[in-house]
Design a protein around this motif. Structure first.
Motif, PDB file in Angstrom:
ATOM      1  N   GLY A 153       0.807  -1.209   0.000  1.00  0.00           N
ATOM      2  CA  GLY A 153       0.000   0.000   0.000  1.00  0.00           C
ATOM      3  C   GLY A 153       0.841   1.260   0.000  1.00  0.00           C
ATOM      4  N   VAL A 154       1.820   1.346   0.900  1.00  0.00           N
ATOM      5  CA  VAL A 154       2.618   2.575   0.977  1.00  0.00           C
ATOM      6  C   VAL A 154       3.615   2.670  -0.165  1.00  0.00           C
ATOM      7  CG1 VAL A 154       2.296   2.791   3.462  1.00  0.00           C
ATOM      8  CG2 VAL A 154       4.294   1.557   2.603  1.00  0.00           C
ATOM      9  N   TRP A 155       3.956   1.538  -0.797  1.00  0.00           N
ATOM     10  CA  TRP A 155       4.844   1.586  -1.963  1.00  0.00           C
ATOM     11  C   TRP A 155       4.139   2.124  -3.203  1.00  0.00           C
ATOM     12  CZ3 TRP A 155       6.983  -4.046  -1.200  1.00  0.00           C
ATOM     13  CH2 TRP A 155       8.076  -4.016  -0.309  1.00  0.00           C
ATOM     14  N   TYR A 160      -2.205   6.427   1.891  1.00  0.00           N
ATOM     15  CA  TYR A 160      -2.632   5.060   2.173  1.00  0.00           C
ATOM     16  C   TYR A 160      -3.034   4.902   3.641  1.00  0.00           C
ATOM     17  CZ  TYR A 160      -2.706  -0.001   2.580  1.00  0.00           C
ATOM     18  OH  TYR A 160      -3.091  -1.291   2.810  1.00  0.00           O
ATOM     19  N   SER A 161      -4.152   4.229   3.851  1.00  0.00           N
ATOM     20  CA  SER A 161      -4.625   3.916   5.206  1.00  0.00           C
ATOM     21  C   SER A 161      -4.965   2.437   5.291  1.00  0.00           C
ATOM     22  CB  SER A 161      -5.863   4.745   5.568  1.00  0.00           C
ATOM     23  OG  SER A 161      -5.560   6.130   5.593  1.00  0.00           O
ATOM     24  N   GLN A 162      -4.759   1.882   6.465  1.00  0.00           N
ATOM     25  CA  GLN A 162      -5.085   0.480   6.703  1.00  0.00           C
ATOM     26  C   GLN A 162      -5.411   0.294   8.174  1.00  0.00           C
ATOM     27  OE1 GLN A 162      -2.504  -2.537   4.889  1.00  0.00           O
ATOM     28  NE2 GLN A 162      -2.555  -3.748   6.766  1.00  0.00           N
ATOM     29  N   SER A 163      -6.495  -0.395   8.428  1.00  0.00           N
ATOM     30  CA  SER A 163      -6.886  -0.706   9.802  1.00  0.00           C
ATOM     31  C   SER A 163      -7.021  -2.217   9.908  1.00  0.00           C
ATOM     32  CB  SER A 163      -8.212  -0.029  10.160  1.00  0.00           C
ATOM     33  OG  SER A 163      -8.606  -0.374  11.469  1.00  0.00           O
ATOM     34  N   ALA A 169      -2.215   2.076   9.716  1.00  0.00           N
ATOM     35  CA  ALA A 169      -1.574   3.255   9.137  1.00  0.00           C
ATOM     36  C   ALA A 169      -2.678   4.212   8.700  1.00  0.00           C
ATOM     37  CB  ALA A 169      -0.701   2.871   7.949  1.00  0.00           C
ATOM     38  N   THR A 170      -2.401   5.498   8.772  1.00  0.00           N
ATOM     39  CA  THR A 170      -3.410   6.497   8.439  1.00  0.00           C
ATOM     40  C   THR A 170      -2.828   7.552   7.514  1.00  0.00           C
ATOM     41  OG1 THR A 170      -4.450   6.192  10.606  1.00  0.00           O
ATOM     42  CG2 THR A 170      -5.066   8.166   9.366  1.00  0.00           C
ATOM     43  N   ASP A 171      -3.372   7.661   6.301  1.00  0.00           N
ATOM     44  CA  ASP A 171      -3.053   8.726   5.353  1.00  0.00           C
ATOM     45  C   ASP A 171      -1.546   8.857   5.124  1.00  0.00           C
ATOM     46  OD1 ASP A 171      -3.673  10.746   3.558  1.00  0.00           O
ATOM     47  OD2 ASP A 171      -3.667  12.316   5.100  1.00  0.00           O
ATOM     48  N   ILE A 172      -0.901   7.735   4.754  1.00  0.00           N
ATOM     49  CA  ILE A 172       0.547   7.707   4.578  1.00  0.00           C
ATOM     50  C   ILE A 172       0.911   7.937   3.118  1.00  0.00           C
ATOM     51  CG2 ILE A 172       2.634   6.308   4.799  1.00  0.00           C
ATOM     52  CD1 ILE A 172       1.395   7.083   7.463  1.00  0.00           C
TER      53      ILE A 172
END
Length: 381
Positions: A153-155, A160-163, A169-172
């Protein structure tokens, strides 16, 4: 059976002490960085495309000293030009966002040659003594799957956010994102491991296996991937003993086993029960491993790469024919045997592949021909 691309070769990086077998037999190898740089350069020169750096933190089971995998992998990458290095990592020791940033930087530094092996874990004491939570077997694979999802996701995405149950992660937004994402490998033998591979991994590593067992693993995990609209590639572990005669190679193997450090092998066997028999269906890695199998950490003797260069090359091609894309190899005397394998065996494999591509009906020998035929017959629905 046509081959779409040549088989790839990888070797186990000896970044931990004790070599690649838990035995008191002489092993002319070293975990020192300088030695490992020379091995990496030699491997690249003779045709190896990948190296796998081990991950171990605590002194244990013959690995009484060890170098950390990601930093060691980066050193090998910076010392070579083409070799890809697979750094093994545990999701419970990293936040995936931090590893994602390390990996993105490593890709910039090394012309996109870093790969990652996501290890769901077998060494419970190592985790608990370092203060992290040790989850049940199937939950560790859920943890690894969330780990991979956040890496990707962050790549690839902004904001990017993930719960999840394990990682959030939030809004990366990362800069730079890697131009080429690292290839993601995983191992495992359980239903949970296979399902995870089918959903998210690029490569699926198998412990040492017979031709029939390897073919079955390829079929099962390919089906999992197809159910998710995906495909992936397969590697199998093997310990190679190549000598001038078959009898000499067999004698070396039996000496390794005869000189096994019984206390350390049995201790390792007890520890890996957490990864094997703890799975709900009892199909985990090492679930059916015997003492002689455990002398080589990942059942490498089972693959049967013992004999002359011609014998080993033909057996390797048989694994290619049942769907194996990469052979991950351990050696007794690492540097000298990596060089010899690259000079003697890899060219023979390439010759066999070329003859097969030209339409020649290869005869690998009655035993191998029968095994390949049996392993590639359609599975009844």
């Amino acid at each position: 059976m046509p081959l779409h691309e040549p088989l790839k070769f990888a070797y186990w990086v000896p970044n931990v002490s004790g070599g690649l077998v838990v035995s008191t037999i002489e092993q002319r190898t070293s975990h020192d960085p300088a030695y490992n740089v020379e091995v990496a350069k030699a491997a690249e020169r003779v045709g190896f495309e990948y190296a796998l750096t081990q991950v171990r933190y605590l002194a244990s089971y013959g690995a009484d000293a060890q170098h950390e995998s990601t930093s060691f992998s980066l050193a090998l990458l910076l010392a070579t030009e083409r070799l890809k290095v697979i750094a093994a990592v545990h999701p419970f020791f990293w936040h995936p966002g931090v590893l994602a940033k390390f990996a993105a930087t490593a890709q910039e530094l090394t012309q996109n040659r870093l790969a990652l092996n996501i290890v769901s874990g077998w060494f419970k004491n190592e985790a608990t003594q370092l203060g992290v939570t040790w989850h049940e077997h199937d939950d560790r694979y859920k943890q690894s799957e969330e780990f991979i999802e956040l890496l990707r996701g962050v790549w690839t995405e902004d904001g990017y956010s993930q719960s999840g149950d394990f990682f959030n992660a939030t809004d990366i937004t990362f800069r730079p994102q890697p131009k080429v994402a690292p290839e993601l490998f995983q191992g495992g033998n359980s239903t949970a491991a296979q399902a995870m591979a089918g959903r998210v991994s690029d490569w699926y590593f198998m412990n040492g296996k017979s031709l029939a067992a390897a073919a079955q693993g390829v079929r099962e995990v390919s089906a999992q991937a197809a159910a998710n609209g995906r495909s992936l590639r397969f590697g199998v572990n093997g310990f190679a003993v190549v000598r001038d005669t078959h009898e000499e190679a067999e004698a070396v193997l039996e000496e390794i086993i005869a000189k096994a450090d019984r206390t350390k092998v049995e201790g390792f066997g007890e520890a890996v029960k957490e990864a094997g028999s703890s799975s709900k269906d009892g199909k985990g890695m090492w679930a059916d491993s015997e003492f002689r199998d455990l002398v080589q950490y990942n059942d490498g003797f089972r693959t049967g790469l013992v004999g002359t260069a011609d014998e080993v090359a033909r057996r390797i091609l048989a694994y290619r024919l049942v769907g194996v894309d990469l052979m991950l190899l351990g050696f007794l005397h690492v540097k000298e045997e990596v060089e010899a394998f690259g000079e003697l065996v890899i060219p023979r494999v390439r010759e066999l592949e070329a003859r097969l591509a030209a339409g020649e009906d290869l005869q690998l020998g009655a035993e191998l021909d029968e095994a390949v035929t049996a392993a590639t017959e359609p599975v009844p629905v």
